[in-house]
Design a protein around this motif. Structure first.
Motif, PDB file in Angstrom:
ATOM      1  N   ALA A  41       2.869  -0.543 -11.790  1.00 48.67           N
ATOM      2  CA  ALA A  41       2.223   0.343 -10.818  1.00 48.67           C
ATOM      3  C   ALA A  41       0.702   0.334 -10.984  1.00 48.67           C
ATOM      4  N   VAL A  42       0.235   0.317 -12.229  1.00 53.11           N
ATOM      5  CA  VAL A  42      -1.208   0.280 -12.489  1.00 53.11           C
ATOM      6  C   VAL A  42      -1.793  -1.046 -11.994  1.00 53.11           C
ATOM      7  N   LEU A  43      -1.145  -2.155 -12.300  1.00 54.48           N
ATOM      8  CA  LEU A  43      -1.650  -3.461 -11.860  1.00 54.48           C
ATOM      9  C   LEU A  43      -1.721  -3.554 -10.343  1.00 54.48           C
ATOM     10  N   ILE A  44      -0.684  -3.087  -9.664  1.00 50.26           N
ATOM     11  CA  ILE A  44      -0.693  -3.103  -8.188  1.00 50.26           C
ATOM     12  C   ILE A  44      -1.802  -2.195  -7.664  1.00 50.26           C
ATOM     13  N   SER A  45      -1.934  -1.022  -8.259  1.00 47.80           N
ATOM     14  CA  SER A  45      -2.945  -0.063  -7.801  1.00 47.80           C
ATOM     15  C   SER A  45      -4.361  -0.587  -7.988  1.00 47.80           C
ATOM     16  N   LEU A  46      -4.616  -1.283  -9.087  1.00 47.97           N
ATOM     17  CA  LEU A  46      -5.968  -1.769  -9.354  1.00 47.97           C
ATOM     18  C   LEU A  46      -6.295  -3.065  -8.618  1.00 47.97           C
ATOM     19  N   PHE A  47      -5.303  -3.944  -8.452  1.00 50.84           N
ATOM     20  CA  PHE A  47      -5.612  -5.276  -7.939  1.00 50.84           C
ATOM     21  C   PHE A  47      -5.292  -5.487  -6.474  1.00 50.84           C
ATOM     22  N   SER A  48      -4.713  -4.499  -5.809  1.00 47.22           N
ATOM     23  CA  SER A  48      -4.581  -4.547  -4.353  1.00 47.22           C
ATOM     24  C   SER A  48      -5.884  -4.028  -3.764  1.00 47.22           C
ATOM     25  N   TRP A  49      -6.301  -4.617  -2.677  1.00 44.84           N
ATOM     26  CA  TRP A  49      -7.596  -4.257  -2.093  1.00 44.84           C
ATOM     27  C   TRP A  49      -7.464  -3.053  -1.169  1.00 44.84           C
ATOM     28  N   ARG A  50      -8.029  -1.938  -1.588  1.00 44.84           N
ATOM     29  CA  ARG A  50      -8.091  -0.748  -0.733  1.00 44.84           C
ATOM     30  C   ARG A  50      -9.183  -0.969   0.316  1.00 44.84           C
ATOM     31  N   ARG A  51      -8.969  -0.432   1.487  1.00 40.44           N
ATOM     32  CA  ARG A  51      -9.963  -0.560   2.554  1.00 40.44           C
ATOM     33  C   ARG A  51     -11.279   0.083   2.115  1.00 40.44           C
ATOM     34  N   ALA A  52     -12.374  -0.605   2.384  1.00 41.90           N
ATOM     35  CA  ALA A  52     -13.704  -0.075   2.069  1.00 41.90           C
ATOM     36  C   ALA A  52     -13.985   1.156   2.924  1.00 41.90           C
ATOM     37  N   GLU A  53     -14.690   2.097   2.348  1.00 42.88           N
ATOM     38  CA  GLU A  53     -15.120   3.283   3.082  1.00 42.88           C
ATOM     39  C   GLU A  53     -16.219   2.886   4.063  1.00 42.88           C
ATOM     40  N   PRO A  54     -16.445   3.688   5.110  1.00 47.76           N
ATOM     41  CA  PRO A  54     -17.486   3.348   6.092  1.00 47.76           C
ATOM     42  C   PRO A  54     -18.879   3.167   5.496  1.00 47.76           C
ATOM     43  N   ASP A  55     -19.186   3.871   4.398  1.00 48.78           N
ATOM     44  CA  ASP A  55     -20.519   3.760   3.802  1.00 48.78           C
ATOM     45  C   ASP A  55     -20.584   2.782   2.632  1.00 48.78           C
ATOM     46  N   GLU A  80     -18.627  -7.896   7.907  1.00 53.50           N
ATOM     47  CA  GLU A  80     -18.045  -6.728   8.588  1.00 53.50           C
ATOM     48  C   GLU A  80     -16.626  -6.417   8.121  1.00 53.50           C
ATOM     49  N   GLN A  81     -16.054  -7.263   7.278  1.00 53.90           N
ATOM     50  CA  GLN A  81     -14.685  -7.059   6.817  1.00 53.90           C
ATOM     51  C   GLN A  81     -14.595  -5.886   5.850  1.00 53.90           C
ATOM     52  N   ARG A  82     -13.712  -4.969   6.136  1.00 52.27           N
ATOM     53  CA  ARG A  82     -13.481  -3.810   5.265  1.00 52.27           C
ATOM     54  C   ARG A  82     -12.176  -3.976   4.489  1.00 52.27           C
ATOM     55  N   TYR A  83     -11.401  -4.997   4.811  1.00 57.54           N
ATOM     56  CA  TYR A  83     -10.149  -5.355   4.153  1.00 57.54           C
ATOM     57  C   TYR A  83      -9.209  -4.166   4.030  1.00 57.54           C
ATOM     58  N   GLY A  84      -8.309  -4.212   3.078  1.00 56.25           N
ATOM     59  CA  GLY A  84      -7.338  -3.144   2.905  1.00 56.25           C
ATOM     60  C   GLY A  84      -6.003  -3.464   3.546  1.00 56.25           C
ATOM     61  N   TRP A  85      -4.998  -2.685   3.167  1.00 57.49           N
ATOM     62  CA  TRP A  85      -3.648  -2.865   3.680  1.00 57.49           C
ATOM     63  C   TRP A  85      -3.526  -2.179   5.028  1.00 57.49           C
ATOM     64  N   TRP A  86      -2.979  -2.881   6.014  1.00 59.50           N
ATOM     65  CA  TRP A  86      -2.880  -2.334   7.371  1.00 59.50           C
ATOM     66  C   TRP A  86      -2.045  -1.054   7.409  1.00 59.50           C
ATOM     67  N   ILE A 133      -3.352   2.680  -0.618  1.00 57.86           N
ATOM     68  CA  ILE A 133      -2.920   1.809  -1.711  1.00 57.86           C
ATOM     69  C   ILE A 133      -4.086   0.933  -2.151  1.00 57.86           C
ATOM     70  N   GLY A 134      -4.166   0.687  -3.448  1.00 57.82           N
ATOM     71  CA  GLY A 134      -5.135  -0.268  -3.975  1.00 57.82           C
ATOM     72  C   GLY A 134      -6.414   0.378  -4.459  1.00 57.82           C
ATOM     73  N   SER A 135      -7.356  -0.497  -4.815  1.00 57.41           N
ATOM     74  CA  SER A 135      -8.641  -0.033  -5.324  1.00 57.41           C
ATOM     75  C   SER A 135      -9.780  -0.729  -4.585  1.00 57.41           C
ATOM     76  N   ARG A 136     -10.953  -0.173  -4.775  1.00 52.16           N
ATOM     77  CA  ARG A 136     -12.155  -0.783  -4.196  1.00 52.16           C
ATOM     78  C   ARG A 136     -12.898  -1.631  -5.227  1.00 52.16           C
ATOM     79  N   LEU A 137     -12.221  -2.016  -6.297  1.00 54.90           N
ATOM     80  CA  LEU A 137     -12.852  -2.885  -7.295  1.00 54.90           C
ATOM     81  C   LEU A 137     -13.355  -4.189  -6.690  1.00 54.90           C
TER      82      LEU A 137
END
Length: 132
Positions: A14-28, A34-40, A52-56
């Motif tokens: 759970a920790v590995l998935i949480s840290l290494f999945s790409w969370r969508r970037a915040e607007p700021d 222009e890509q903010r990525y993240g899980w749809w 889900i994920g992190s902004r690392l």
């Protein structure tokens, strides 16, 4: 009942998935394009603001500074907060450690509800390497 080793393996995963999945970037958040990525699926969460994920991933091309270390720790804690919110552990400890001039390692420890400390070994799983 989940056995001790199975619980540790599940939390580690759970920790590995949480840290290494790409969370969508915040607007700021500053991004290279222009890509903010993240899980749809985060666009339609079952629970408000559940993501889900992190902004690392935002730190891939930044200079390794003290601020980068603090940002990495913040992003990791943010990504793992759900473990506390959902009652899987009572605390999450994250420590960023500079390793040389171009590497930052994260040490992550979960404090389980019974007080047991579970160190998640991220050695060589995640690092920020300063890239020019």
């Amino acid at each position: 009942m989940i056995e001790h080793d199975d619980l540790h393996a599940s939390l580690n995963r759970a920790v590995l998935i949480s840290l290494f999945s790409w969370r969508r970037a915040e607007p700021d958040d500053p991004v290279d394009d222009e890509q903010r990525y993240g899980w749809w699926g985060d666009s339609f969460p079952g629970v408000a603001n559940d993501r889900i994920g992190s902004r690392l991933w935002l730190l891939q091309r930044v200079r390794l500074t003290e601020q980068t270390r603090r940002d990495a720790e913040f992003y990791a804690r943010e990504a793992l907060q759900w473990l506390i919110d959902d009652g899987h552990c009572r605390a999450v400890e994250v420590l960023g450690e500079r390793a040389g001039i171009n590497r930052l390692n994260l040490r992550t420890t979960l404090v389980l509800n019974d007080g047991e400390r579970l160190d998640i070994n991220l050695q060589e799983s995640w690092q920020v390497t300063y890239a020019l």
